[in-house]
Design a protein around this motif. Structure first.
Motif, PDB file in Angstrom:
ATOM      1  N   ILE A 126       0.861  -1.178   0.000  1.00 60.86           N
ATOM      2  CA  ILE A 126       0.000   0.000   0.000  1.00 60.86           C
ATOM      3  C   ILE A 126       0.902   1.234   0.000  1.00 60.86           C
ATOM      4  CG2 ILE A 126      -1.816   1.270   1.199  1.00 60.86           C
ATOM      5  CD1 ILE A 126      -2.524  -1.416   2.608  1.00 60.86           C
ATOM      6  N   LEU A 127       0.807   2.039  -1.064  1.00 58.15           N
ATOM      7  CA  LEU A 127       1.675   3.207  -1.237  1.00 58.15           C
ATOM      8  C   LEU A 127       0.899   4.509  -1.091  1.00 58.15           C
ATOM      9  CD1 LEU A 127       3.775   2.335  -4.429  1.00 58.15           C
ATOM     10  CD2 LEU A 127       4.521   2.167  -2.060  1.00 58.15           C
ATOM     11  N   PHE A 128       1.551   5.512  -0.499  1.00 54.27           N
ATOM     12  CA  PHE A 128       1.064   6.892  -0.496  1.00 54.27           C
ATOM     13  C   PHE A 128       2.123   7.717  -1.237  1.00 54.27           C
ATOM     14  CE2 PHE A 128      -0.738   5.446   3.723  1.00 54.27           C
ATOM     15  CZ  PHE A 128      -2.055   5.361   3.287  1.00 54.27           C
ATOM     16  N   PRO A 129       2.099   7.744  -2.564  1.00 56.59           N
ATOM     17  CA  PRO A 129       3.216   8.326  -3.323  1.00 56.59           C
ATOM     18  C   PRO A 129       3.281   9.852  -3.357  1.00 56.59           C
ATOM     19  CG  PRO A 129       1.541   7.510  -4.817  1.00 56.59           C
ATOM     20  CD  PRO A 129       1.125   7.102  -3.438  1.00 56.59           C
ATOM     21  N   GLU A 130       2.377  10.550  -2.667  1.00 60.05           N
ATOM     22  CA  GLU A 130       2.554  11.994  -2.553  1.00 60.05           C
ATOM     23  C   GLU A 130       3.795  12.300  -1.707  1.00 60.05           C
ATOM     24  OE1 GLU A 130      -1.603  14.172  -2.183  1.00 60.05           O
ATOM     25  OE2 GLU A 130      -1.720  12.121  -1.401  1.00 60.05           O
ATOM     26  N   GLY A 131       4.180  11.326  -0.878  1.00 56.47           N
ATOM     27  CA  GLY A 131       5.374  11.502  -0.062  1.00 56.47           C
ATOM     28  C   GLY A 131       5.138  12.278   1.212  1.00 56.47           C
ATOM     29  N   THR A 132       3.957  12.867   1.372  1.00 56.19           N
ATOM     30  CA  THR A 132       3.591  13.596   2.573  1.00 56.19           C
ATOM     31  C   THR A 132       2.079  13.706   2.611  1.00 56.19           C
ATOM     32  OG1 THR A 132       3.949  15.635   3.842  1.00 56.19           O
ATOM     33  CG2 THR A 132       3.655  15.869   1.465  1.00 56.19           C
ATOM     34  N   SER A 133       1.526  14.116   3.735  1.00 58.90           N
ATOM     35  CA  SER A 133       0.079  14.314   3.812  1.00 58.90           C
ATOM     36  C   SER A 133      -0.260  15.746   3.402  1.00 58.90           C
ATOM     37  CB  SER A 133      -0.433  14.021   5.230  1.00 58.90           C
ATOM     38  OG  SER A 133       0.274  14.807   6.178  1.00 58.90           O
ATOM     39  N   SER A 134      -1.517  15.951   2.991  1.00 55.91           N
ATOM     40  CA  SER A 134      -1.950  17.270   2.533  1.00 55.91           C
ATOM     41  C   SER A 134      -3.123  17.747   3.386  1.00 55.91           C
ATOM     42  CB  SER A 134      -2.375  17.201   1.059  1.00 55.91           C
ATOM     43  OG  SER A 134      -3.594  16.496   0.936  1.00 55.91           O
ATOM     44  N   ASP A 135      -3.657  18.923   3.033  1.00 57.58           N
ATOM     45  CA  ASP A 135      -4.790  19.450   3.787  1.00 57.58           C
ATOM     46  C   ASP A 135      -6.114  18.848   3.342  1.00 57.58           C
ATOM     47  OD1 ASP A 135      -5.216  20.613   1.336  1.00 57.58           O
ATOM     48  OD2 ASP A 135      -5.054  22.686   2.032  1.00 57.58           O
ATOM     49  N   GLY A 136      -6.079  17.884   2.430  1.00 60.68           N
ATOM     50  CA  GLY A 136      -7.288  17.188   2.014  1.00 60.68           C
ATOM     51  C   GLY A 136      -8.077  17.864   0.921  1.00 60.68           C
ATOM     52  N   LEU A 174     -19.307  14.692   8.277  1.00 65.43           N
ATOM     53  CA  LEU A 174     -18.977  15.184   9.607  1.00 65.43           C
ATOM     54  C   LEU A 174     -20.287  15.545  10.288  1.00 65.43           C
ATOM     55  CD1 LEU A 174     -16.835  16.085  11.695  1.00 65.43           C
ATOM     56  CD2 LEU A 174     -16.884  18.351  10.627  1.00 65.43           C
ATOM     57  N   GLY A 175     -20.540  14.948  11.431  1.00 68.12           N
ATOM     58  CA  GLY A 175     -21.834  15.153  12.092  1.00 68.12           C
ATOM     59  C   GLY A 175     -22.975  14.610  11.264  1.00 68.12           C
ATOM     60  N   GLY A 176     -22.667  13.631  10.406  1.00 63.16           N
ATOM     61  CA  GLY A 176     -23.689  13.033   9.555  1.00 63.16           C
ATOM     62  C   GLY A 176     -24.039  13.857   8.336  1.00 63.16           C
ATOM     63  N   LEU A 177     -23.408  15.024   8.163  1.00 68.76           N
ATOM     64  CA  LEU A 177     -23.683  15.925   7.043  1.00 68.76           C
ATOM     65  C   LEU A 177     -22.489  15.960   6.095  1.00 68.76           C
ATOM     66  CD1 LEU A 177     -25.271  18.886   9.049  1.00 68.76           C
ATOM     67  CD2 LEU A 177     -26.480  17.093   7.775  1.00 68.76           C
ATOM     68  N   PRO A 178     -22.722  16.334   4.831  1.00 70.62           N
ATOM     69  CA  PRO A 178     -21.603  16.419   3.888  1.00 70.62           C
ATOM     70  C   PRO A 178     -20.504  17.343   4.398  1.00 70.62           C
ATOM     71  CG  PRO A 178     -23.682  16.534   2.722  1.00 70.62           C
ATOM     72  CD  PRO A 178     -24.026  16.617   4.177  1.00 70.62           C
ATOM     73  N   ALA A 179     -19.263  16.882   4.316  1.00 71.26           N
ATOM     74  CA  ALA A 179     -18.123  17.684   4.759  1.00 71.26           C
ATOM     75  C   ALA A 179     -17.662  18.581   3.618  1.00 71.26           C
ATOM     76  CB  ALA A 179     -16.986  16.777   5.208  1.00 71.26           C
ATOM     77  N   GLY A 180     -17.311  19.814   3.943  1.00 65.69           N
ATOM     78  CA  GLY A 180     -16.823  20.761   2.948  1.00 65.69           C
ATOM     79  C   GLY A 180     -15.398  21.178   3.238  1.00 65.69           C
ATOM     80  N   ARG A 181     -14.918  22.177   2.518  1.00 65.90           N
ATOM     81  CA  ARG A 181     -13.536  22.637   2.671  1.00 65.90           C
ATOM     82  C   ARG A 181     -13.238  23.052   4.112  1.00 65.90           C
ATOM     83  NH1 ARG A 181      -9.581  24.664  -0.840  1.00 65.90           N
ATOM     84  NH2 ARG A 181     -11.000  24.384  -2.601  1.00 65.90           N
ATOM     85  N   ALA A 182     -14.192  23.731   4.763  1.00 69.04           N
ATOM     86  CA  ALA A 182     -13.961  24.209   6.127  1.00 69.04           C
ATOM     87  C   ALA A 182     -13.850  23.059   7.132  1.00 69.04           C
ATOM     88  CB  ALA A 182     -15.092  25.152   6.541  1.00 69.04           C
ATOM     89  N   SER A 183     -14.413  21.899   6.784  1.00 66.76           N
ATOM     90  CA  SER A 183     -14.411  20.757   7.702  1.00 66.76           C
ATOM     91  C   SER A 183     -13.177  19.889   7.577  1.00 66.76           C
ATOM     92  CB  SER A 183     -15.657  19.884   7.443  1.00 66.76           C
ATOM     93  OG  SER A 183     -16.840  20.626   7.512  1.00 66.76           O
ATOM     94  N   ARG A 184     -12.428  20.034   6.512  1.00 67.18           N
ATOM     95  CA  ARG A 184     -11.339  19.091   6.246  1.00 67.18           C
ATOM     96  C   ARG A 184     -10.215  19.102   7.276  1.00 67.18           C
ATOM     97  NH1 ARG A 184     -12.192  20.624   0.256  1.00 67.18           N
ATOM     98  NH2 ARG A 184     -13.919  19.237  -0.201  1.00 67.18           N
ATOM     99  N   PRO A 185      -9.904  20.251   7.935  1.00 67.23           N
ATOM    100  CA  PRO A 185      -8.873  20.211   8.973  1.00 67.23           C
ATOM    101  C   PRO A 185      -9.215  19.286  10.139  1.00 67.23           C
ATOM    102  CG  PRO A 185      -9.191  22.458   8.228  1.00 67.23           C
ATOM    103  CD  PRO A 185     -10.292  21.640   7.609  1.00 67.23           C
ATOM    104  N   VAL A 186     -10.498  18.942  10.310  1.00 70.01           N
ATOM    105  CA  VAL A 186     -10.867  17.984  11.352  1.00 70.01           C
ATOM    106  C   VAL A 186     -10.194  16.647  11.074  1.00 70.01           C
ATOM    107  CG1 VAL A 186     -12.772  16.673  12.370  1.00 70.01           C
ATOM    108  CG2 VAL A 186     -13.074  19.108  11.848  1.00 70.01           C
ATOM    109  N   PHE A 187     -10.109  16.280   9.806  1.00 71.44           N
ATOM    110  CA  PHE A 187      -9.535  14.988   9.414  1.00 71.44           C
ATOM    111  C   PHE A 187      -8.062  15.110   9.007  1.00 71.44           C
ATOM    112  CE2 PHE A 187     -14.066  14.957   8.295  1.00 71.44           C
ATOM    113  CZ  PHE A 187     -14.505  13.832   8.965  1.00 71.44           C
ATOM    114  N   ALA A 188      -7.734  16.159   8.259  1.00 73.75           N
ATOM    115  CA  ALA A 188      -6.392  16.273   7.679  1.00 73.75           C
ATOM    116  C   ALA A 188      -5.342  16.514   8.756  1.00 73.75           C
ATOM    117  CB  ALA A 188      -6.362  17.401   6.650  1.00 73.75           C
ATOM    118  N   TRP A 189      -4.214  15.841   8.601  1.00 73.83           N
ATOM    119  CA  TRP A 189      -3.081  15.991   9.525  1.00 73.83           C
ATOM    120  C   TRP A 189      -1.848  16.267   8.674  1.00 73.83           C
ATOM    121  CZ3 TRP A 189       1.096  12.346  10.574  1.00 73.83           C
ATOM    122  CH2 TRP A 189       1.881  12.716  11.676  1.00 73.83           C
ATOM    123  N   TYR A 190      -1.339  17.481   8.750  1.00 73.49           N
ATOM    124  CA  TYR A 190      -0.260  17.871   7.852  1.00 73.49           C
ATOM    125  C   TYR A 190       0.564  18.985   8.487  1.00 73.49           C
ATOM    126  CZ  TYR A 190      -3.473  21.712   6.827  1.00 73.49           C
ATOM    127  OH  TYR A 190      -4.313  22.781   6.950  1.00 73.49           O
TER     128      TYR A 190
END
Length: 271
Positions: A126-136, A174-190
Motif C-alpha cells: 500500500i503506497l502513499f506516493p505523494e510523499g507527505t500528507s496534505s490538507d485534504g 462530519l456530524g452526519g452531514l456532507p463535509a466541505g472545505r472548512a471541515s477538512r482540517p478535522v480529518f487532515a493531519w499535515y
C-alpha cells in the motif's frame, strides 16, 4: 500487539500464514470504528491474478488514512523511515510488516528491490506516493520514484510486474452531514500538527465517514516508463477524490484511451 506478534511467528504459507494479514486488517477496521469513523467502500479490491501481486496506490491527507485503508486492503504499508523511530507507532508499524523507505534518490534502486522482495514473498503493498500528507483539498503530484517497483528492467518478464490499483480516499461526512472545505482540517493531519492533539480533536466529533473508492487496476506493461504510469495513476486518484469531495455520485474510474489534455503533471486537482 501480542496477538500480531504471535501471528508473525506462524508458518508463512496457507491459512496460518495468512493470519498476520487477516488480523492486521481486523485491527485497523476495529480501530476506525472505535474512533467513530464509518468506512464506505465503492468498487472491488483487486486480487492477485495469475500470481501477480497488487500495489494499492492512494492519496494521503492524514494518519487516519492508515486505519481506514488498512481495514479494507490486504497489504503492507510503505512508510517513511522516520516512522520507525516513533514511540509505540513505530512498533505497531513493524508488527504490521511496514516497509520503511528513505525516499532519497540514491536509495531508489535498493528500496525498489526491498519492496519487490516483499511482493515475491506473497504480500501486497500500500503506497502513499505523494510523499507527505496534505490538507485534504487536493491530491499532490506523485513521486515517480515510488513507481520504480513496477518498472520493467532488462531481463524481466513484463507479465510478472505487479498490478496497480488506484485508490481515492476522502472524508466526506462530519456530524452526519456532507463535509466541505472548512471541515477538512478535522480529518487532515499535515504540516507541523501534533498527532496527539489532532487525535483528541477528531474524537470529539460524531457522524464521521470516510469513503474508499477502488478504481480499475492498471497493468504497468501498458506504460512507457514509470513517469507515464505515475501520471496516469495520479489522474485517476485525483479525479476520483475530486468527485467525492464535491459529494457527487462516484464510481470506479478506468484509464482513458487518450490522456486528458490541458492538465499538467504537477497541477493538483482541487474541489
Amino acid at each position: 500487539m501480542l496477538i500480531q506478534a504471535v501471528c508473525l511467528l506462524l508458518p508463512g504459507h496457507g491459512k496460518l500464514g495468512h493470519a498476520k494479514v487477516w488480523f492486521a486488517r481486523v485491527y485497523w477496521a476495529t480501530f476506525a470504528r472505535l474512533i467513530g469513523i464509518e468506512v464506505r467502500v465503492i468498487g472491488t479490491v483487486a486480487n492477485r491474478q495469475g500470481g501477480r501481486p497488487v500495489v494499492f496506490v492512494s492519496n494521503h491527507s492524514s494518519w487516519v488514512d492508515v486505519p481506514v485503508v488498512g481495514g479494507v486492503l490486504d497489504g503492507c504499508f510503505v512508510s517513511k523511515a522516520d516512522v520507525a523511530a516513533w514511540p509505540v507507532v513505530g512498533t505497531i508499524a513493524r508488527l504490521g510488516r511496514t516497509v520503511f523507505v528513505s525516499r532519497t534518490r540514491a536509495s531508489t534502486g535498493k528500496e525498489r528491490d526491498t519492496m519487490r522482495a516483499v511482493l515475491k514473498a506473497g504480500d501486497n503493498l500500500i503506497l502513499f506516493p505523494e510523499g507527505t500528507s496534505s490538507d485534504g483539498s487536493r491530491v499532490l503530484p506523485f513521486r515517480t520514484s515510488f513507481f520504480a517497483i513496477a518498472e520493467v528492467t532488462d531481463g524481466e518478464d513484463r507479465a510478472e510486474l505487479p498490478l496497480i490499483q488506484p485508490v481515492s480516499v476522502v472524508y466526506d461526512r462530519l456530524g452526519g452531514l456532507p463535509a466541505g472545505r472548512a471541515s477538512r482540517p478535522v480529518f487532515a493531519w499535515y504540516g507541523d500538527m501534533d498527532i496527539a492533539s489532532h487525535f483528541w480533536r477528531l474524537t470529539q466529533h460524531i457522524g464521521l465517514r470516510a469513503t474508499v473508492l477502488l478504481h480499475t487496476p492498471l497493468d504497468p506493461a501498458r506504460f512507457e516508463d514509470r513517469k507515464a504510469l505515475s501520471q496516469a495513476v495520479w489522474q485517476i486518484v485525483a479525479d476520483g477524490a475530486s468527485t467525492l469531495r464535491q459529494n457527487r455520485p462516484a464510481h470506479p474510474l478506468h484509464l482513458p484511451e487518450q490522456p486528458p489534455s490541458g492538465m499538467p503533471a504537477v497541477e493538483p486537482a482541487y474541489a
